[in-house]
Design a protein around this motif. Structure first.
Motif, PDB file in Angstrom:
ATOM      1  N   PRO B  59       0.822  -1.208   0.000  1.00 11.44           N
ATOM      2  CA  PRO B  59       0.000   0.000   0.000  1.00 11.44           C
ATOM      3  C   PRO B  59       0.858   1.260   0.000  1.00 11.44           C
ATOM      4  N   VAL B  60       0.330   2.282  -0.626  1.00 11.62           N
ATOM      5  CA  VAL B  60       0.983   3.589  -0.604  1.00 11.62           C
ATOM      6  C   VAL B  60       0.370   4.381   0.542  1.00 11.62           C
ATOM      7  N   ALA B  61       1.207   4.867   1.439  1.00 10.43           N
ATOM      8  CA  ALA B  61       0.699   5.660   2.561  1.00 10.43           C
ATOM      9  C   ALA B  61       1.373   7.026   2.539  1.00 10.43           C
ATOM     10  N   GLU B  62       0.616   8.041   2.804  1.00 13.07           N
ATOM     11  CA  GLU B  62       1.183   9.386   2.793  1.00 13.07           C
ATOM     12  C   GLU B  62       2.230   9.496   3.892  1.00 13.07           C
ATOM     13  N   ALA B  63       3.429   9.850   3.479  1.00 18.29           N
ATOM     14  CA  ALA B  63       4.507   9.997   4.464  1.00 18.29           C
ATOM     15  C   ALA B  63       4.180  11.170   5.386  1.00 18.29           C
ATOM     16  N   PRO B  64       4.664  11.113   6.627  1.00 16.24           N
ATOM     17  CA  PRO B  64       4.356  12.200   7.569  1.00 16.24           C
ATOM     18  C   PRO B  64       4.853  13.547   7.050  1.00 16.24           C
ATOM     19  N   PHE B  67       8.589  14.708   6.137  1.00 16.46           N
ATOM     20  CA  PHE B  67       9.414  13.504   5.931  1.00 16.46           C
ATOM     21  C   PHE B  67      10.543  13.785   4.941  1.00 16.46           C
TER      22      PHE B  67
END
Lengths: 193, 231
Positions: B59-64, B67
Protein backbone atom coordinates in the motif's frame (compact mmCIF):
# COMPACT_ATOMS: atom_id res chain seq x y z
CA UNK A 1 15.82 24.78 3.20
CA UNK A 2 16.68 22.08 0.76
CA UNK A 3 18.30 23.30 -2.41
CA UNK A 4 18.66 21.45 -5.65
CA UNK A 5 16.58 18.83 -7.34
CA UNK A 6 14.64 18.19 -10.46
CA UNK A 7 11.39 19.97 -11.18
CA UNK A 8 8.32 18.17 -9.93
CA UNK A 9 6.60 16.31 -12.69
CA UNK A 10 9.76 15.71 -14.69
CA UNK A 11 9.81 12.05 -15.64
CA UNK A 12 13.52 11.61 -15.23
CA UNK A 13 14.14 7.85 -15.33
CA UNK A 14 15.00 6.13 -12.08
CA UNK A 15 18.29 5.04 -13.56
CA UNK A 16 19.27 8.67 -14.18
CA UNK A 17 18.41 9.63 -10.63
CA UNK A 18 20.40 6.71 -9.26
CA UNK A 19 23.31 7.63 -11.51
CA UNK A 20 23.18 11.13 -10.08
CA UNK A 21 23.00 9.82 -6.53
CA UNK A 22 25.97 7.58 -7.19
CA UNK A 23 28.12 10.60 -7.89
CA UNK A 24 26.75 12.71 -5.06
CA UNK A 25 24.15 14.90 -6.74
CA UNK A 26 21.81 16.25 -4.09
CA UNK A 27 19.11 17.08 -6.58
CA UNK A 28 18.90 13.50 -7.73
CA UNK A 29 18.64 12.37 -4.12
CA UNK A 30 15.83 14.78 -3.39
CA UNK A 31 13.93 13.75 -6.50
CA UNK A 32 14.33 10.07 -5.65
CA UNK A 33 13.08 10.60 -2.10
CA UNK A 34 10.16 12.63 -3.40
CA UNK A 35 9.24 9.99 -5.94
CA UNK A 36 9.24 7.00 -3.60
CA UNK A 37 8.66 8.32 -0.08
CA UNK A 38 5.00 7.30 0.04
CA UNK A 39 5.65 3.81 -1.30
CA UNK A 40 8.56 3.15 1.06
CA UNK A 41 6.74 4.57 4.05
CA UNK A 42 3.62 2.62 3.13
CA UNK A 43 5.47 -0.69 3.01
CA UNK A 44 7.31 -0.05 6.28
CA UNK A 45 4.07 0.95 7.98
CA UNK A 46 2.30 -2.14 6.68
CA UNK A 47 4.99 -4.40 8.10
CA UNK A 48 5.61 -2.61 11.40
CA UNK A 49 2.26 -1.02 12.14
CA UNK A 50 3.98 1.83 13.96
CA UNK A 51 4.26 5.20 12.15
CA UNK A 52 7.31 6.30 14.14
CA UNK A 53 9.25 3.13 13.45
CA UNK A 54 8.06 3.15 9.86
CA UNK A 55 9.44 6.64 9.31
CA UNK A 56 12.77 5.66 10.79
CA UNK A 57 12.95 2.60 8.55
CA UNK A 58 11.87 4.61 5.52
CA UNK A 59 14.55 7.24 6.13
CA UNK A 60 17.21 4.57 6.60
CA UNK A 61 16.05 2.98 3.36
CA UNK A 62 16.90 6.15 1.46
CA UNK A 63 20.25 6.45 3.24
CA UNK A 64 21.07 2.90 2.10
CA UNK A 65 19.91 3.66 -1.42
CA UNK A 66 22.11 6.76 -1.45
CA UNK A 67 25.13 4.80 -0.29
CA UNK A 68 24.64 1.92 -2.68
CA UNK A 69 23.18 3.67 -5.72
CA UNK A 70 26.30 2.92 -7.73
CA UNK A 71 25.80 -0.83 -7.47
CA UNK A 72 22.18 -0.76 -8.60
CA UNK A 73 21.92 -2.92 -11.71
CA UNK A 74 18.82 -2.33 -13.81
CA UNK A 75 19.32 -5.68 -15.52
CA UNK A 76 18.58 -7.45 -12.24
CA UNK A 77 15.36 -5.64 -11.44
CA UNK A 78 13.61 -2.31 -11.35
CA UNK A 79 14.52 0.55 -9.06
CA UNK A 80 11.26 0.39 -7.06
CA UNK A 81 11.59 -3.34 -6.38
CA UNK A 82 15.23 -2.80 -5.38
CA UNK A 83 14.28 0.05 -3.07
CA UNK A 84 11.27 -1.74 -1.59
CA UNK A 85 13.37 -4.83 -0.95
CA UNK A 86 15.75 -2.66 1.09
CA UNK A 87 12.78 -1.26 3.02
CA UNK A 88 11.31 -4.71 3.61
CA UNK A 89 14.58 -6.12 4.91
CA UNK A 90 15.13 -3.18 7.23
CA UNK A 91 11.57 -3.42 8.53
CA UNK A 92 11.91 -7.14 9.14
CA UNK A 93 15.22 -6.59 10.97
CA UNK A 94 13.57 -3.90 13.07
CA UNK A 95 10.66 -6.19 13.85
CA UNK A 96 12.92 -9.04 14.90
CA UNK A 97 15.07 -6.81 17.11
CA UNK A 98 11.96 -5.65 18.89
CA UNK A 99 10.82 -9.27 19.13
CA UNK A 100 7.49 -8.20 17.75
CA UNK A 101 4.77 -10.80 17.66
CA UNK A 102 3.76 -12.13 14.26
CA UNK A 103 0.96 -10.08 12.82
CA UNK A 104 -2.41 -11.59 12.25
CA UNK A 105 -2.15 -13.34 8.89
CA UNK A 106 -5.32 -11.62 7.79
CA UNK A 107 -3.36 -8.38 7.93
CA UNK A 108 -1.44 -9.59 4.94
CA UNK A 109 -4.57 -9.25 2.89
CA UNK A 110 -4.04 -5.50 2.72
CA UNK A 111 -1.90 -6.27 -0.26
CA UNK A 112 -4.63 -7.53 -2.46
CA UNK A 113 -7.02 -4.79 -1.41
CA UNK A 114 -4.38 -2.16 -2.02
CA UNK A 115 -3.48 -3.56 -5.39
CA UNK A 116 -7.01 -3.84 -6.64
CA UNK A 117 -8.60 -0.74 -5.17
CA UNK A 118 -6.01 1.94 -5.65
CA UNK A 119 -6.46 4.47 -8.42
CA UNK A 120 -4.40 3.97 -11.57
CA UNK A 121 -2.12 6.96 -10.95
CA UNK A 122 -0.92 5.44 -7.71
CA UNK A 123 0.37 2.43 -9.50
CA UNK A 124 1.98 4.36 -12.29
CA UNK A 125 5.37 3.13 -11.17
CA UNK A 126 5.43 -0.54 -12.10
CA UNK A 127 1.73 -0.25 -12.88
CA UNK A 128 1.40 -3.06 -15.38
CA UNK A 129 3.33 -5.50 -13.27
CA UNK A 130 1.39 -4.57 -10.16
CA UNK A 131 -1.96 -4.90 -11.87
CA UNK A 132 -1.16 -8.29 -13.39
CA UNK A 133 0.21 -9.59 -10.16
CA UNK A 134 -2.70 -8.17 -8.20
CA UNK A 135 -5.16 -10.03 -10.40
CA UNK A 136 -3.17 -13.24 -10.09
CA UNK A 137 -2.96 -12.85 -6.33
CA UNK A 138 -6.69 -12.42 -6.02
CA UNK A 139 -7.25 -15.58 -8.04
CA UNK A 140 -5.22 -18.05 -5.96
CA UNK A 141 -6.66 -19.79 -2.88
CA UNK A 142 -6.70 -17.63 0.25
CA UNK A 143 -4.48 -19.96 2.25
CA UNK A 144 -1.82 -19.90 -0.44
CA UNK A 145 -2.11 -16.12 -0.71
CA UNK A 146 -1.55 -15.71 3.03
CA UNK A 147 1.44 -18.02 3.00
CA UNK A 148 3.09 -16.26 0.06
CA UNK A 149 2.48 -12.78 1.46
CA UNK A 150 3.68 -13.66 4.92
CA UNK A 151 6.90 -14.94 3.38
CA UNK A 152 7.41 -12.32 0.68
CA UNK A 153 6.46 -9.21 2.62
CA UNK A 154 6.78 -10.12 6.29
CA UNK A 155 9.83 -12.35 5.86
CA UNK A 156 8.27 -15.28 7.68
CA UNK A 157 9.88 -18.70 7.22
CA UNK A 158 7.84 -21.79 6.46
CA UNK A 159 8.23 -22.89 10.08
CA UNK A 160 6.92 -19.55 11.35
CA UNK A 161 4.01 -19.66 8.92
CA UNK A 162 3.20 -23.18 10.11
CA UNK A 163 3.02 -21.87 13.68
CA UNK A 164 0.99 -18.79 12.76
CA UNK A 165 -1.49 -20.82 10.72
CA UNK A 166 -1.45 -23.85 13.05
CA UNK A 167 -0.67 -26.22 10.21
CA UNK A 168 2.03 -28.85 9.66
CA UNK A 169 5.36 -27.61 8.31
CA UNK A 170 4.93 -29.63 5.14
CA UNK A 171 1.60 -27.97 4.47
CA UNK A 172 3.11 -24.51 4.93
CA UNK A 173 5.90 -25.35 2.50
CA UNK A 174 3.44 -26.71 0.01
CA UNK A 175 1.25 -23.60 0.20
CA UNK A 176 4.24 -21.32 -0.36
CA UNK A 177 5.44 -23.32 -3.33
CA UNK A 178 2.03 -23.75 -4.94
CA UNK A 179 1.08 -20.13 -4.39
CA UNK A 180 4.26 -18.67 -5.80
CA UNK A 181 4.25 -21.07 -8.75
CA UNK A 182 0.67 -20.18 -9.60
CA UNK A 183 1.49 -16.49 -9.48
CA UNK A 184 4.43 -17.08 -11.77
CA UNK A 185 2.30 -19.09 -14.19
CA UNK A 186 -0.52 -16.54 -14.18
CA UNK A 187 1.80 -13.63 -14.85
CA UNK A 188 3.59 -15.55 -17.59
CA UNK A 189 0.28 -16.41 -19.27
CA UNK A 190 -0.84 -12.76 -19.22
CA UNK A 191 2.45 -11.70 -20.72
CA UNK A 192 1.70 -13.85 -23.75
CA UNK A 193 -1.39 -11.75 -24.39
CA UNK B 1 11.48 -33.85 -10.53
CA UNK B 2 15.20 -34.46 -10.53
CA UNK B 3 18.08 -33.40 -12.64
CA UNK B 4 19.89 -36.03 -14.70
CA UNK B 5 22.11 -38.10 -12.52
CA UNK B 6 21.56 -36.10 -9.36
CA UNK B 7 19.48 -35.54 -6.27
CA UNK B 8 15.80 -34.61 -6.65
CA UNK B 9 15.05 -30.97 -7.35
CA UNK B 10 13.91 -29.22 -4.14
CA UNK B 11 10.70 -27.65 -5.41
CA UNK B 12 9.39 -26.44 -2.03
CA UNK B 13 12.70 -25.07 -0.90
CA UNK B 14 13.28 -23.37 -4.23
CA UNK B 15 10.25 -21.15 -3.63
CA UNK B 16 11.45 -20.32 -0.14
CA UNK B 17 14.89 -19.52 -1.50
CA UNK B 18 13.32 -17.15 -4.01
CA UNK B 19 11.38 -15.49 -1.22
CA UNK B 20 14.52 -15.11 0.89
CA UNK B 21 13.15 -17.05 3.85
CA UNK B 22 15.33 -20.14 3.66
CA UNK B 23 18.16 -20.33 6.17
CA UNK B 24 20.90 -22.52 7.57
CA UNK B 25 21.91 -25.87 6.24
CA UNK B 26 18.79 -26.22 4.14
CA UNK B 27 19.70 -23.04 2.30
CA UNK B 28 23.26 -24.23 1.73
CA UNK B 29 22.02 -27.54 0.39
CA UNK B 30 19.58 -25.94 -2.01
CA UNK B 31 22.17 -23.47 -3.24
CA UNK B 32 24.57 -26.34 -3.89
CA UNK B 33 21.91 -28.12 -5.92
CA UNK B 34 20.98 -25.00 -7.87
CA UNK B 35 24.61 -24.43 -8.76
CA UNK B 36 24.58 -27.77 -10.60
CA UNK B 37 21.02 -27.83 -11.99
CA UNK B 38 20.10 -25.65 -14.95
CA UNK B 39 16.41 -26.44 -14.57
CA UNK B 40 16.38 -25.10 -11.02
CA UNK B 41 18.45 -22.09 -12.02
CA UNK B 42 15.79 -21.11 -14.53
CA UNK B 43 12.96 -21.86 -12.10
CA UNK B 44 14.62 -19.84 -9.33
CA UNK B 45 15.14 -16.86 -11.61
CA UNK B 46 11.44 -16.80 -12.54
CA UNK B 47 10.21 -17.24 -8.98
CA UNK B 48 12.57 -14.56 -7.68
CA UNK B 49 11.16 -12.02 -10.12
CA UNK B 50 7.62 -12.73 -8.90
CA UNK B 51 8.74 -12.59 -5.26
CA UNK B 52 10.34 -9.18 -5.76
CA UNK B 53 7.42 -7.82 -7.76
CA UNK B 54 5.02 -8.67 -4.93
CA UNK B 55 6.43 -5.68 -3.09
CA UNK B 56 4.99 -3.42 -5.79
CA UNK B 57 1.57 -4.27 -4.40
CA UNK B 58 2.35 -2.78 -1.02
CA UNK B 59 0.00 0.00 0.00
CA UNK B 60 0.98 3.59 -0.60
CA UNK B 61 0.70 5.66 2.56
CA UNK B 62 1.18 9.39 2.79
CA UNK B 63 4.51 10.00 4.46
CA UNK B 64 4.36 12.20 7.57
CA UNK B 65 4.57 15.93 7.08
CA UNK B 66 8.21 17.00 6.80
CA UNK B 67 9.41 13.50 5.93
CA UNK B 68 11.19 14.72 2.83
CA UNK B 69 13.05 17.44 4.69
CA UNK B 70 14.04 15.14 7.52
CA UNK B 71 15.21 12.47 5.12
CA UNK B 72 17.37 14.88 3.16
CA UNK B 73 18.84 16.16 6.40
CA UNK B 74 19.64 12.58 7.33
CA UNK B 75 21.37 12.05 4.01
CA UNK B 76 23.41 15.17 4.65
CA UNK B 77 24.23 14.00 8.16
CA UNK B 78 25.38 10.68 6.76
CA UNK B 79 27.67 12.60 4.44
CA UNK B 80 29.06 14.75 7.25
CA UNK B 81 29.56 11.75 9.49
CA UNK B 82 31.68 10.08 6.86
CA UNK B 83 29.56 7.14 5.85
CA UNK B 84 31.25 4.88 3.37
CA UNK B 85 30.00 4.91 -0.17
CA UNK B 86 29.74 1.75 -2.18
CA UNK B 87 31.24 2.28 -5.59
CA UNK B 88 30.62 -1.23 -6.77
CA UNK B 89 32.48 -4.51 -6.96
CA UNK B 90 36.22 -4.13 -7.13
CA UNK B 91 36.23 -0.60 -5.82
CA UNK B 92 37.20 0.25 -2.25
CA UNK B 93 34.69 2.18 -0.20
CA UNK B 94 35.23 5.90 -0.53
CA UNK B 95 35.07 8.48 2.20
CA UNK B 96 32.04 10.70 2.40
CA UNK B 97 31.14 12.62 -0.69
CA UNK B 98 30.28 16.24 -0.65
CA UNK B 99 26.87 17.28 -1.85
CA UNK B 100 27.39 18.86 -5.20
CA UNK B 101 25.51 21.90 -6.22
CA UNK B 102 26.25 21.60 -9.93
CA UNK B 103 25.33 18.65 -12.03
CA UNK B 104 28.29 16.37 -12.17
CA UNK B 105 29.36 15.12 -15.51
CA UNK B 106 27.57 11.79 -15.50
CA UNK B 107 24.19 13.07 -14.41
CA UNK B 108 24.57 16.01 -16.77
CA UNK B 109 25.30 13.68 -19.63
CA UNK B 110 22.24 11.61 -18.88
CA UNK B 111 20.02 14.68 -18.68
CA UNK B 112 21.44 16.15 -21.85
CA UNK B 113 20.53 12.94 -23.65
CA UNK B 114 17.04 13.11 -22.20
CA UNK B 115 16.69 16.73 -23.22
CA UNK B 116 17.85 15.86 -26.69
CA UNK B 117 15.17 13.20 -26.88
CA UNK B 118 12.56 15.68 -25.79
CA UNK B 119 11.94 13.77 -22.59
CA UNK B 120 13.17 16.44 -20.26
CA UNK B 121 12.51 20.14 -20.28
CA UNK B 122 16.02 21.14 -19.47
CA UNK B 123 17.30 22.13 -22.88
CA UNK B 124 18.11 25.72 -23.72
CA UNK B 125 15.57 27.83 -25.51
CA UNK B 126 16.06 28.29 -29.28
CA UNK B 127 17.82 31.61 -28.81
CA UNK B 128 20.29 30.06 -26.44
CA UNK B 129 21.39 27.14 -28.55
CA UNK B 130 24.95 26.22 -27.79
CA UNK B 131 24.83 27.21 -24.15
CA UNK B 132 25.11 24.58 -21.51
CA UNK B 133 21.64 23.99 -20.09
CA UNK B 134 21.32 25.37 -16.60
CA UNK B 135 20.54 23.01 -13.84
CA UNK B 136 16.99 23.37 -12.54
CA UNK B 137 17.09 24.75 -9.02
CA UNK B 138 14.68 23.91 -6.29
CA UNK B 139 14.21 25.68 -2.99
CA UNK B 140 12.17 23.74 -0.49
CA UNK B 141 11.08 25.37 2.76
CA UNK B 142 8.75 24.30 5.55
CA UNK B 143 5.44 26.09 5.82
CA UNK B 144 4.76 27.02 9.43
CA UNK B 145 1.68 28.13 11.30
CA UNK B 146 1.74 29.01 14.98
CA UNK B 147 5.12 27.36 15.40
CA UNK B 148 3.98 24.12 13.80
CA UNK B 149 4.93 22.77 10.41
CA UNK B 150 1.82 22.46 8.29
CA UNK B 151 3.28 21.87 4.86
CA UNK B 152 5.99 23.10 2.56
CA UNK B 153 6.65 25.51 -0.28
CA UNK B 154 8.76 24.60 -3.24
CA UNK B 155 10.15 27.09 -5.73
CA UNK B 156 11.43 25.55 -8.91
CA UNK B 157 13.46 27.33 -11.56
CA UNK B 158 13.97 25.54 -14.84
CA UNK B 159 13.74 28.11 -17.61
CA UNK B 160 10.70 29.52 -15.87
CA UNK B 161 10.06 29.76 -12.17
CA UNK B 162 7.04 28.40 -10.40
CA UNK B 163 5.97 28.10 -6.82
CA UNK B 164 4.18 25.11 -5.37
CA UNK B 165 2.43 25.10 -2.01
CA UNK B 166 1.59 21.85 -0.25
CA UNK B 167 -0.58 22.05 2.85
CA UNK B 168 -1.22 19.12 5.15
CA UNK B 169 -4.08 18.46 7.49
CA UNK B 170 -2.88 20.77 10.25
CA UNK B 171 -3.97 24.10 8.82
CA UNK B 172 -7.70 23.62 8.76
CA UNK B 173 -9.82 24.22 5.69
CA UNK B 174 -11.01 27.26 3.81
CA UNK B 175 -10.09 29.72 1.10
CA UNK B 176 -6.63 31.25 1.35
CA UNK B 177 -4.64 33.67 -0.74
CA UNK B 178 -0.96 33.22 -1.40
CA UNK B 179 1.42 36.17 -1.48
CA UNK B 180 5.14 36.41 -2.07
CA UNK B 181 7.24 38.89 -0.15
CA UNK B 182 10.25 40.02 -2.15
CA UNK B 183 13.59 41.03 -0.76
CA UNK B 184 13.09 44.62 -1.87
CA UNK B 185 10.00 44.85 0.34
CA UNK B 186 7.34 44.47 -2.32
CA UNK B 187 4.43 42.10 -1.81
CA UNK B 188 3.06 40.21 -4.81
CA UNK B 189 -0.37 38.63 -4.82
CA UNK B 190 -0.04 35.20 -6.42
CA UNK B 191 -3.58 33.84 -6.26
CA UNK B 192 -6.24 32.05 -4.24
CA UNK B 193 -6.89 28.43 -3.55
CA UNK B 194 -9.07 26.23 -1.39
CA UNK B 195 -7.51 24.21 1.41
CA UNK B 196 -9.49 21.05 2.04
CA UNK B 197 -9.79 19.15 5.31
CA UNK B 198 -7.17 16.69 4.11
CA UNK B 199 -4.83 19.37 2.80
CA UNK B 200 -4.16 20.75 -0.65
CA UNK B 201 -1.49 21.34 -3.23
CA UNK B 202 -1.43 24.41 -5.45
CA UNK B 203 1.08 25.92 -7.81
CA UNK B 204 1.55 29.12 -9.77
CA UNK B 205 4.05 30.38 -12.30
CA UNK B 206 6.14 33.31 -11.09
CA UNK B 207 7.35 36.31 -13.03
CA UNK B 208 9.85 37.12 -10.28
CA UNK B 209 13.25 35.48 -10.07
CA UNK B 210 13.50 32.90 -7.31
CA UNK B 211 16.41 34.78 -5.77
CA UNK B 212 14.11 37.78 -5.17
CA UNK B 213 11.77 35.80 -2.95
CA UNK B 214 12.09 36.33 0.79
CA UNK B 215 9.02 34.41 1.91
CA UNK B 216 5.67 33.05 0.84
CA UNK B 217 2.61 33.51 3.00
CA UNK B 218 -0.93 32.21 3.10
CA UNK B 219 -3.56 34.70 4.16
CA UNK B 220 -7.07 34.05 5.39
CA UNK B 221 -10.13 35.78 3.91
CA UNK B 222 -9.71 38.69 6.33
CA UNK B 223 -6.07 39.14 5.34
CA UNK B 224 -4.52 37.63 8.45
CA UNK B 225 -1.37 35.59 7.92
CA UNK B 226 -2.17 31.93 8.58
CA UNK B 227 1.11 30.32 7.46
CA UNK B 228 4.58 31.41 6.37
CA UNK B 229 7.50 29.82 4.58
CA UNK B 230 10.86 31.57 4.79
CA UNK B 231 12.61 31.15 1.45
Amino acid sequence: MVHGGFPPGEQVPDEALLAGMAVGDEGAGIAFVRRYQHRVFGLALAILGDPGLAEDVAQETFVRAWRHASVFDARRGSAPTWLLAIARNLAIDCMRVRRALPRDPEDALWLERASLDRPPEETALGADTARRLGRALAAIPAEQRRAVLLAAVHGRSAREIAEIESIPLGTAKSRIRSGLARLRDAVSTEEVW
Amino acid sequence: MSWPGGDPCPADALAELALGTLAGEERSGVLAHVARCRTCQAELAQLAVVADDLLLLAPVAEAPLGFELRTVERLRAAERDGCSVDRGPGHPALPARRWRRGLVSLAAAVLLVLAGLGIGRLSASPGRTGRTPERPAVVLAPLSSGGHEVGHVRVVTAGVTWLEVTVGKGLGSGLVSCVARLRDGRVVQLGWFQVGPRGSSWSVRLDADAAQLASAQLLGPAGAVVATAQL
